[in-house]
Design a protein around this motif. Sequence first.
Motif, PDB file in Angstrom:
ATOM      1  N   ILE A 153     -38.246 -30.080  60.591  1.00 40.08           N
ATOM      2  CA  ILE A 153     -38.379 -31.289  59.773  1.00 40.08           C
ATOM      3  C   ILE A 153     -38.491 -30.956  58.282  1.00 40.08           C
ATOM      4  O   ILE A 153     -37.668 -31.381  57.479  1.00 40.08           O
ATOM      5  CB  ILE A 153     -39.618 -32.116  60.201  1.00 40.08           C
ATOM      6  N   SER A 154     -39.532 -30.190  57.897  1.00 37.18           N
ATOM      7  CA  SER A 154     -39.774 -30.054  56.452  1.00 37.18           C
ATOM      8  C   SER A 154     -39.772 -28.609  55.975  1.00 37.18           C
ATOM      9  O   SER A 154     -40.211 -28.326  54.862  1.00 37.18           O
ATOM     10  CB  SER A 154     -41.105 -30.722  56.086  1.00 37.18           C
ATOM     11  N   GLN A 155     -39.253 -27.683  56.789  1.00 31.27           N
ATOM     12  CA  GLN A 155     -39.247 -26.281  56.347  1.00 31.27           C
ATOM     13  C   GLN A 155     -38.418 -26.097  55.069  1.00 31.27           C
ATOM     14  O   GLN A 155     -37.380 -26.741  54.885  1.00 31.27           O
ATOM     15  CB  GLN A 155     -38.638 -25.370  57.414  1.00 31.27           C
ATOM     16  N   THR A 156     -38.898 -25.184  54.231  1.00 29.66           N
ATOM     17  CA  THR A 156     -38.102 -24.722  53.099  1.00 29.66           C
ATOM     18  C   THR A 156     -37.190 -23.595  53.603  1.00 29.66           C
ATOM     19  O   THR A 156     -37.379 -23.084  54.713  1.00 29.66           O
ATOM     20  CB  THR A 156     -39.007 -24.163  51.996  1.00 29.66           C
ATOM     21  N   LEU A 157     -36.253 -23.196  52.776  1.00 32.37           N
ATOM     22  CA  LEU A 157     -35.359 -22.094  53.167  1.00 32.37           C
ATOM     23  C   LEU A 157     -36.157 -20.853  53.540  1.00 32.37           C
ATOM     24  O   LEU A 157     -35.866 -20.180  54.520  1.00 32.37           O
ATOM     25  CB  LEU A 157     -34.421 -21.751  52.011  1.00 32.37           C
ATOM     26  N   ASP A 158     -37.194 -20.571  52.726  1.00 30.01           N
ATOM     27  CA  ASP A 158     -38.003 -19.362  52.958  1.00 30.01           C
ATOM     28  C   ASP A 158     -38.720 -19.390  54.301  1.00 30.01           C
ATOM     29  O   ASP A 158     -39.107 -18.347  54.833  1.00 30.01           O
ATOM     30  CB  ASP A 158     -39.083 -19.216  51.877  1.00 30.01           C
ATOM     31  N   GLU A 159     -38.969 -20.586  54.809  1.00 29.44           N
ATOM     32  CA  GLU A 159     -39.747 -20.706  56.037  1.00 29.44           C
ATOM     33  C   GLU A 159     -38.880 -20.665  57.295  1.00 29.44           C
ATOM     34  O   GLU A 159     -39.405 -20.672  58.401  1.00 29.44           O
ATOM     35  CB  GLU A 159     -40.548 -22.014  56.026  1.00 29.44           C
ATOM     36  N   LEU A 160     -37.574 -20.672  57.115  1.00 28.76           N
ATOM     37  CA  LEU A 160     -36.700 -20.631  58.290  1.00 28.76           C
ATOM     38  C   LEU A 160     -36.472 -19.184  58.701  1.00 28.76           C
ATOM     39  O   LEU A 160     -36.239 -18.326  57.846  1.00 28.76           O
ATOM     40  CB  LEU A 160     -35.370 -21.336  57.976  1.00 28.76           C
ATOM     41  N   PRO A 161     -36.544 -18.902  59.998  1.00 33.75           N
ATOM     42  CA  PRO A 161     -36.534 -17.498  60.421  1.00 33.75           C
ATOM     43  C   PRO A 161     -35.152 -16.848  60.390  1.00 33.75           C
ATOM     44  O   PRO A 161     -35.060 -15.623  60.427  1.00 33.75           O
ATOM     45  CB  PRO A 161     -37.065 -17.569  61.861  1.00 33.75           C
ATOM     46  N   VAL A 162     -34.110 -17.641  60.362  1.00 32.81           N
ATOM     47  CA  VAL A 162     -32.756 -17.058  60.348  1.00 32.81           C
ATOM     48  C   VAL A 162     -31.899 -17.785  59.317  1.00 32.81           C
ATOM     49  O   VAL A 162     -32.203 -18.916  58.921  1.00 32.81           O
ATOM     50  CB  VAL A 162     -32.083 -17.157  61.751  1.00 32.81           C
ATOM     51  N   ALA A 163     -30.836 -17.142  58.891  1.00 31.99           N
ATOM     52  CA  ALA A 163     -30.007 -17.716  57.822  1.00 31.99           C
ATOM     53  C   ALA A 163     -29.291 -18.990  58.280  1.00 31.99           C
ATOM     54  O   ALA A 163     -29.196 -19.960  57.531  1.00 31.99           O
ATOM     55  CB  ALA A 163     -28.991 -16.678  57.348  1.00 31.99           C
ATOM     56  N   LEU A 164     -28.799 -18.989  59.513  1.00 29.31           N
ATOM     57  CA  LEU A 164     -28.038 -20.162  59.959  1.00 29.31           C
ATOM     58  C   LEU A 164     -28.961 -21.209  60.573  1.00 29.31           C
ATOM     59  O   LEU A 164     -28.836 -21.591  61.740  1.00 29.31           O
ATOM     60  CB  LEU A 164     -26.955 -19.758  60.955  1.00 29.31           C
ATOM     61  N   ALA A 165     -29.935 -21.646  59.776  1.00 30.17           N
ATOM     62  CA  ALA A 165     -30.877 -22.675  60.226  1.00 30.17           C
ATOM     63  C   ALA A 165     -31.085 -23.647  59.083  1.00 30.17           C
ATOM     64  O   ALA A 165     -30.826 -23.332  57.912  1.00 30.17           O
ATOM     65  CB  ALA A 165     -32.205 -22.038  60.625  1.00 30.17           C
ATOM     66  N   THR A 166     -31.549 -24.838  59.410  1.00 28.55           N
ATOM     67  CA  THR A 166     -31.839 -25.819  58.369  1.00 28.55           C
ATOM     68  C   THR A 166     -32.917 -26.771  58.875  1.00 28.55           C
ATOM     69  O   THR A 166     -33.341 -26.705  60.030  1.00 28.55           O
ATOM     70  CB  THR A 166     -30.561 -26.582  57.946  1.00 28.55           C
ATOM     71  N   SER A 167     -33.397 -27.625  57.968  1.00 27.77           N
ATOM     72  CA  SER A 167     -34.388 -28.644  58.344  1.00 27.77           C
ATOM     73  C   SER A 167     -33.892 -29.984  57.805  1.00 27.77           C
ATOM     74  O   SER A 167     -33.008 -30.030  56.940  1.00 27.77           O
ATOM     75  CB  SER A 167     -35.753 -28.308  57.739  1.00 27.77           C
ATOM     76  N   VAL A 168     -34.483 -31.069  58.289  1.00 30.84           N
ATOM     77  CA  VAL A 168     -34.055 -32.382  57.788  1.00 30.84           C
ATOM     78  C   VAL A 168     -34.298 -32.445  56.284  1.00 30.84           C
ATOM     79  O   VAL A 168     -33.438 -32.896  55.515  1.00 30.84           O
ATOM     80  CB  VAL A 168     -34.820 -33.526  58.498  1.00 30.84           C
ATOM     81  N   HIS A 169     -35.455 -31.939  55.843  1.00 30.23           N
ATOM     82  CA  HIS A 169     -35.773 -32.016  54.417  1.00 30.23           C
ATOM     83  C   HIS A 169     -34.740 -31.259  53.567  1.00 30.23           C
ATOM     84  O   HIS A 169     -34.339 -31.715  52.500  1.00 30.23           O
ATOM     85  CB  HIS A 169     -37.173 -31.473  54.153  1.00 30.23           C
ATOM     86  N   LEU A 170     -34.319 -30.111  54.037  1.00 21.59           N
ATOM     87  CA  LEU A 170     -33.331 -29.336  53.272  1.00 21.59           C
ATOM     88  C   LEU A 170     -32.000 -30.082  53.181  1.00 21.59           C
ATOM     89  O   LEU A 170     -31.271 -29.952  52.200  1.00 21.59           O
ATOM     90  CB  LEU A 170     -33.109 -27.973  53.928  1.00 21.59           C
ATOM     91  N   GLU A 171     -31.679 -30.853  54.181  1.00 20.91           N
ATOM     92  CA  GLU A 171     -30.387 -31.545  54.197  1.00 20.91           C
ATOM     93  C   GLU A 171     -30.384 -32.817  53.364  1.00 20.91           C
ATOM     94  O   GLU A 171     -29.406 -33.123  52.701  1.00 20.91           O
ATOM     95  CB  GLU A 171     -29.975 -31.883  55.637  1.00 20.91           C
ATOM     96  N   VAL A 172     -31.490 -33.588  53.425  1.00 22.33           N
ATOM     97  CA  VAL A 172     -31.455 -34.906  52.772  1.00 22.33           C
ATOM     98  C   VAL A 172     -32.595 -35.121  51.776  1.00 22.33           C
ATOM     99  O   VAL A 172     -32.823 -36.245  51.320  1.00 22.33           O
ATOM    100  CB  VAL A 172     -31.443 -36.054  53.820  1.00 22.33           C
ATOM    101  N   SER A 173     -33.310 -34.028  51.425  1.00 23.27           N
ATOM    102  CA  SER A 173     -34.409 -34.093  50.445  1.00 23.27           C
ATOM    103  C   SER A 173     -35.484 -35.086  50.835  1.00 23.27           C
ATOM    104  O   SER A 173     -36.155 -35.649  49.956  1.00 23.27           O
ATOM    105  CB  SER A 173     -33.880 -34.461  49.050  1.00 23.27           C
ATOM    106  N   GLN A 174     -35.623 -35.335  52.110  1.00 19.29           N
ATOM    107  CA  GLN A 174     -36.651 -36.262  52.598  1.00 19.29           C
ATOM    108  C   GLN A 174     -37.087 -35.813  53.966  1.00 19.29           C
ATOM    109  O   GLN A 174     -36.245 -35.386  54.756  1.00 19.29           O
ATOM    110  CB  GLN A 174     -36.043 -37.652  52.781  1.00 19.29           C
ATOM    111  N   SER A 175     -38.378 -35.934  54.231  1.00 17.40           N
ATOM    112  CA  SER A 175     -38.838 -35.617  55.582  1.00 17.40           C
ATOM    113  C   SER A 175     -39.124 -36.914  56.316  1.00 17.40           C
ATOM    114  O   SER A 175     -39.908 -37.725  55.833  1.00 17.40           O
ATOM    115  CB  SER A 175     -40.120 -34.790  55.535  1.00 17.40           C
TER     116      SER A 175
END
Length: 262
Positions: A153-175
Motif C-alpha cells: 500500500i504505502s511502501q517507498t522504493l527503499d522499503e520494497l525488497p526487490v526491484a520489480l515491486a511497487t506499492s499503490v502509493h508509489l503508483e498514484v501518490s496516494q495511499s
Amino acid sequence: MPVTTTPAPRPPLDPDRLAPPPGWRIEVVDEAGSTNALVSERARQGEEEGLVIVAEHQTAGRGRLDRVWETPPRAALTFSVLLRPAAPSADWPWLPLLAGYAVQAALVDRLPAVALKWPNDVLVEERKIAGILVERVETPSGPVAVVGIGINISQTLDELPVALATSVHLEVSQSPDRTDLLGQVLGSLHGLLGVLDDPASLRAAYLDVCSTIGREVDVHLPSGDVRRGEALDVDSHGALVVSSPDGAMAVNAGDVIHVRAT
Ligand code: BT5
C-alpha cells in the motif's frame, strides 16, 4: 513509473469499520510471523470456514516455495482467509487465480493498469504490487484452503525488497484507506467463491484481466527444465496452456516456479 519516495502516513486498521462478508469473522493482530501459518494452525485446531486473520506486521511472511514476503508495519495489507471449498480438488487450482482476480477488482478503480500474471502475481506494468499464497492444509475434518494475500500500500522504493515491486502509493501518490480496501477485497473474494462451480464463467472473467496470455513466457518446471513458449490459454482447471515444439502443454499452478514475459 513510481513517482515519490516520501513515506505516507500509516494509520492502523480500524476494526470497528470492518464489516466481514456473511459467515466470515475478522481478527486483527498487531504482529504475526505469518498469517497463513496462524490460520493453518487454527484450522488444524478445528476452526470453521470464514476465519480471516489480518496482521499489521508480519515478521516471517511467506511466499511460495520457501520464499519470503516482506512488508513494513502498517504499510501493506497482509491477511489470510480460511476456506473449505465444496468444489472438487481438481478445481482448487482456481483459488489463487480467483484471489488475484479479487485483488485486481478491488484495485482497478485506483490503478487502471493493474493486471494479473498467471498464476498468482498482481502487477502494475510488470512490477509486483500484490502476491498470493494458497496452501492446502489437512485437518481432522478434511482439507481446507488457506488463502493468503499481501498487497503493498504505502511502501517507498527503499522499503520494497526487490526491484520489480511497487506499492499503490508509489503508483498514484496516494495511499488508499487500508480498512476500506480490505473490506472490498474480502467482499470481492466472498462473491467470487460462488463462481468456483462454474469454471467456464471463471475462465472468461480471468482471461479478461490476465496479461500473460499472448506473451512469450519461460516456464520453470520442478525438474529444473525451463520451457519457453507462448502462453495460449488457461484451461477449465486453471492450468496455463503454453505452446511447445511438441504441441501445447498444460502447466498446473503447482508445477510452475516462475513465468515471465520476455
Ligand atoms: C508470493 O510468493 O507472491 C506470495 C506472497 C503471499 C504473501 C501473503 S501476506 C499474507 C499471507 N501470509 C503469508 O505468510 N503469506 C501470505 P512468490 O510468488 O513466491 O513471490 C515471493 C517473491 O516476491 C520473493 O522472493 C521476492 O522476490 C518478492 N517479494 C517479497 N516481498 C515482496 C513485496 N512486499 N512486494 C513485491 N515483491 C515481494
